[in-house]
Enzyme design. Structure first.
Site, PDB file in Angstrom:
ATOM      1  N   SER A  49     -44.685 107.859 -38.281  1.00 22.03           N
ATOM      2  CA  SER A  49     -44.399 106.505 -37.220  1.00 22.03           C
ATOM      3  C   SER A  49     -45.195 106.681 -36.111  1.00 22.03           C
ATOM      4  O   SER A  49     -45.787 107.887 -35.734  1.00 22.03           O
ATOM      5  CB  SER A  49     -42.949 106.679 -36.983  1.00 22.03           C
ATOM      6  OG  SER A  49     -42.860 105.579 -35.845  1.00 22.03           O
ATOM      7  N   TYR A  78     -35.560 110.847 -31.873  1.00 16.66           N
ATOM      8  CA  TYR A  78     -36.363 110.330 -33.047  1.00 16.66           C
ATOM      9  C   TYR A  78     -37.860 110.682 -32.880  1.00 16.66           C
ATOM     10  O   TYR A  78     -38.556 111.040 -33.557  1.00 16.66           O
ATOM     11  CB  TYR A  78     -36.116 108.682 -33.240  1.00 16.66           C
ATOM     12  CG  TYR A  78     -37.062 108.293 -34.316  1.00 16.66           C
ATOM     13  CD1 TYR A  78     -36.863 108.605 -35.554  1.00 16.66           C
ATOM     14  CD2 TYR A  78     -37.966 107.018 -34.050  1.00 16.66           C
ATOM     15  CE1 TYR A  78     -37.726 108.211 -36.718  1.00 16.66           C
ATOM     16  CE2 TYR A  78     -38.844 106.580 -35.077  1.00 16.66           C
ATOM     17  CZ  TYR A  78     -38.500 107.119 -36.360  1.00 16.66           C
ATOM     18  OH  TYR A  78     -39.104 106.621 -37.375  1.00 16.66           O
TER      19      TYR A  78
HETATM   20  P1  NAP Z   1     -34.221 102.348 -44.392  1.00 10.97           P
HETATM   21  O1  NAP Z   1     -34.408 101.004 -45.061  1.00 10.97           O
HETATM   22  O2  NAP Z   1     -33.196 103.081 -43.470  1.00 10.97           O
HETATM   23  O3  NAP Z   1     -34.578 103.527 -45.316  1.00 10.97           O
HETATM   24  C1  NAP Z   1     -34.506 104.982 -45.287  1.00 10.97           C
HETATM   25  C2  NAP Z   1     -34.456 105.714 -46.572  1.00 10.97           C
HETATM   26  O4  NAP Z   1     -34.306 107.264 -46.427  1.00 10.97           O
HETATM   27  C3  NAP Z   1     -33.170 105.268 -47.395  1.00 10.97           C
HETATM   28  O5  NAP Z   1     -33.706 105.060 -48.699  1.00 10.97           O
HETATM   29  C4  NAP Z   1     -32.504 106.393 -47.199  1.00 10.97           C
HETATM   30  O6  NAP Z   1     -31.518 106.552 -48.597  1.00 10.97           O
HETATM   31  C5  NAP Z   1     -33.344 107.536 -47.153  1.00 10.97           C
HETATM   32  N1  NAP Z   1     -32.713 108.675 -46.682  1.00 10.97           N
HETATM   33  C6  NAP Z   1     -32.277 109.069 -45.331  1.00 10.97           C
HETATM   34  N2  NAP Z   1     -31.868 110.081 -45.211  1.00 10.97           N
HETATM   35  C7  NAP Z   1     -31.814 110.981 -46.343  1.00 10.97           C
HETATM   36  C8  NAP Z   1     -31.632 112.273 -46.873  1.00 10.97           C
HETATM   37  N3  NAP Z   1     -30.962 113.008 -46.112  1.00 10.97           N
HETATM   38  N4  NAP Z   1     -32.103 112.512 -48.310  1.00 10.97           N
HETATM   39  C9  NAP Z   1     -32.651 111.487 -48.833  1.00 10.97           C
HETATM   40  N5  NAP Z   1     -32.818 110.302 -48.594  1.00 10.97           N
HETATM   41  C10 NAP Z   1     -32.691 109.912 -47.389  1.00 10.97           C
HETATM   42  O7  NAP Z   1     -35.642 102.545 -43.390  1.00 10.97           O
HETATM   43  P2  NAP Z   1     -37.197 102.698 -43.560  1.00 10.97           P
HETATM   44  O8  NAP Z   1     -37.802 101.904 -42.483  1.00 10.97           O
HETATM   45  O9  NAP Z   1     -37.793 102.119 -44.911  1.00 10.97           O
HETATM   46  O10 NAP Z   1     -37.499 104.198 -43.371  1.00 10.97           O
HETATM   47  C11 NAP Z   1     -38.336 104.679 -44.192  1.00 10.97           C
HETATM   48  C12 NAP Z   1     -39.234 105.739 -43.506  1.00 10.97           C
HETATM   49  O11 NAP Z   1     -40.132 105.139 -42.553  1.00 10.97           O
HETATM   50  C13 NAP Z   1     -38.431 106.612 -42.426  1.00 10.97           C
HETATM   51  O12 NAP Z   1     -38.779 108.038 -42.515  1.00 10.97           O
HETATM   52  C14 NAP Z   1     -38.653 106.112 -40.957  1.00 10.97           C
HETATM   53  O13 NAP Z   1     -38.600 107.068 -39.966  1.00 10.97           O
HETATM   54  C15 NAP Z   1     -40.260 105.503 -41.205  1.00 10.97           C
HETATM   55  N6  NAP Z   1     -40.591 104.390 -40.121  1.00 10.97           N
HETATM   56  C16 NAP Z   1     -39.779 103.362 -40.142  1.00 10.97           C
HETATM   57  C17 NAP Z   1     -40.362 102.474 -39.197  1.00 10.97           C
HETATM   58  C18 NAP Z   1     -39.383 101.214 -39.064  1.00 10.97           C
HETATM   59  O14 NAP Z   1     -39.571 100.281 -38.059  1.00 10.97           O
HETATM   60  N7  NAP Z   1     -38.501 100.421 -40.029  1.00 10.97           N
HETATM   61  C19 NAP Z   1     -41.194 102.449 -38.417  1.00 10.97           C
HETATM   62  C20 NAP Z   1     -42.041 103.749 -38.736  1.00 10.97           C
HETATM   63  C21 NAP Z   1     -41.651 104.534 -39.539  1.00 10.97           C
HETATM   64  P3  NAP Z   1     -30.251 107.154 -48.623  1.00 10.97           P
HETATM   65  O15 NAP Z   1     -29.195 106.669 -47.471  1.00 10.97           O
HETATM   66  O16 NAP Z   1     -29.782 106.328 -49.951  1.00 10.97           O
HETATM   67  O17 NAP Z   1     -30.172 108.429 -48.768  1.00 10.97           O
END
Ligand code: NAP
Length: 245
Positions: free
Chosen positions: A132, A145
């Site tokens: 990120s 975070y």
């Molecule tokens: P999201 O829609 O909330 O997806 C998060 C995913 O991570 C879900 O599939 C969740 O699945 C999984 N997860 C969480 N804890 C877990 C665990 N203990 N074991 C296995 N799976 C787990 O959010 P997203 O934006 O797609 O996030 C994905 C990644 O991108 C994250 O690392 C986040 O920090 C990063 N990111 C997001 C943004 C943003 O603005 N959205 C920006 C930069 C980086 P389950 O709950 O079903 O386990």
């Protein structure tokens, strides 16, 4: 372009992970998705002919059971993670900080350690860590975070040094604001508060990030894309966002 390599995607039940499953499966990769919510995971993966298995990256037993079920793995997309809470350090919640460290940092380490022999075995391994801009920027009320993502970035960059001379590429994909379930999770299900994060601006979609991941993994094997930083045009930094109402 058609690929037949096996690719594991963690956090595949929603957002960037789900979009990555679709993008990689669409390009011909044999995708295996992992996450905790099995109903959502099944729906995402079965729609594109991908395999899936329950995975909690914070649980060593779950990680070893998941990896034990793999016969091959050429690519791992370490995407599972996210943010919990939004408080200044003066009001930091220990449980939330521990949980973020467990999923974003230890989870990434555990999955990488477990699949590394498989990545090396095929001679064309690739680790893609979804970091990120929080891995190199900070903002008020975000220390839990940003500290976790800074730590994850350190692990990724260390791996690139440690794996020099071995057949494994290491790529970091660092997005800015992406509209997924990220903010709903961060704000404990408060959809109104989550919507405010993206109000008046055009965020990235999960598919935009998946497109970057697909591009990185489809470069020739001698090419290592170290890092992709991708933000919405409306975002110049973690705290500077152009909004029109
Ligand atoms: P999201 O829609 O909330 O997806 C998060 C995913 O991570 C879900 O599939 C969740 O699945 C999984 N997860 C969480 N804890 C877990 C665990 N203990 N074991 C296995 N799976 C787990 O959010 P997203 O934006 O797609 O996030 C994905 C990644 O991108 C994250 O690392 C986040 O920090 C990063 N990111 C997001 C943004 C943003 O603005 N959205 C920006 C930069 C980086 P389950 O709950 O079903 O386990």
């Amino acid at each position: 372009m058609s690929e037949d390599r096996a690719a594991v995607v963690t956090g595949a039940s929603s957002g960037i992970g789900a979009a990555t499953v679709r993008a990689l499966a669409g390009a011909g990769f044999r995708v295996i998705g992992g996450a905790r919510r099995e109903d959502r995971l099944r729906e995402v993966c079965e729609a594109v002919g991908a395999s899936w298995a329950r995975l909690d990256v914070t649980d060593p037993g779950s990680v070893s059971a998941f990896v034990h079920g793999l016969d091959e793995c050429a690519i791992i997309v370490n995407n599972a993670g996210g943010a919990l809470g939004f408080e200044p350090v003066s009001d930091a919640d220990d449980e939330q900080w521990l949980s973020m460290y467990q999923s974003n940092v230890l989870g990434l380490m555990r999955m990488t350690r477990a699949v590394l022999p498989l990545l090396e075995r095929g001679g064309k391994g690739h680790i893609v860590d979804v970091g990120s801009i929080a891995g190199f920027e900070v903002y008020p009320s975000g220390a839990g975070y940003t500290a976790a993502k800074h730590a994850a970035r350190a692990v990724t960059r260390t791996l690139r040094l440690e794996l020099l001379g071995r057949p494994v590429r290491v790529t970091e994909v660092n997005p800015g604001l992406v509209e997924t379930e990220f903010s709903t999770v961060r704000f404990a299900g408060d959809a109104t508060r989550a919507a405010q994060v993206y109000a008046g601006m055009t965020p990235l979609t999960a598919a935009d990030v998946a497109d970057c991941i697909l591009w990185a993994v489809t470069r020739p094997p001698h090419v290592n894309v170290d890092e992709i930083v991708v933000r919405p045009r409306d975002q110049a930094s973690a705290t500077l966002v152009h909004r029109e109402f």
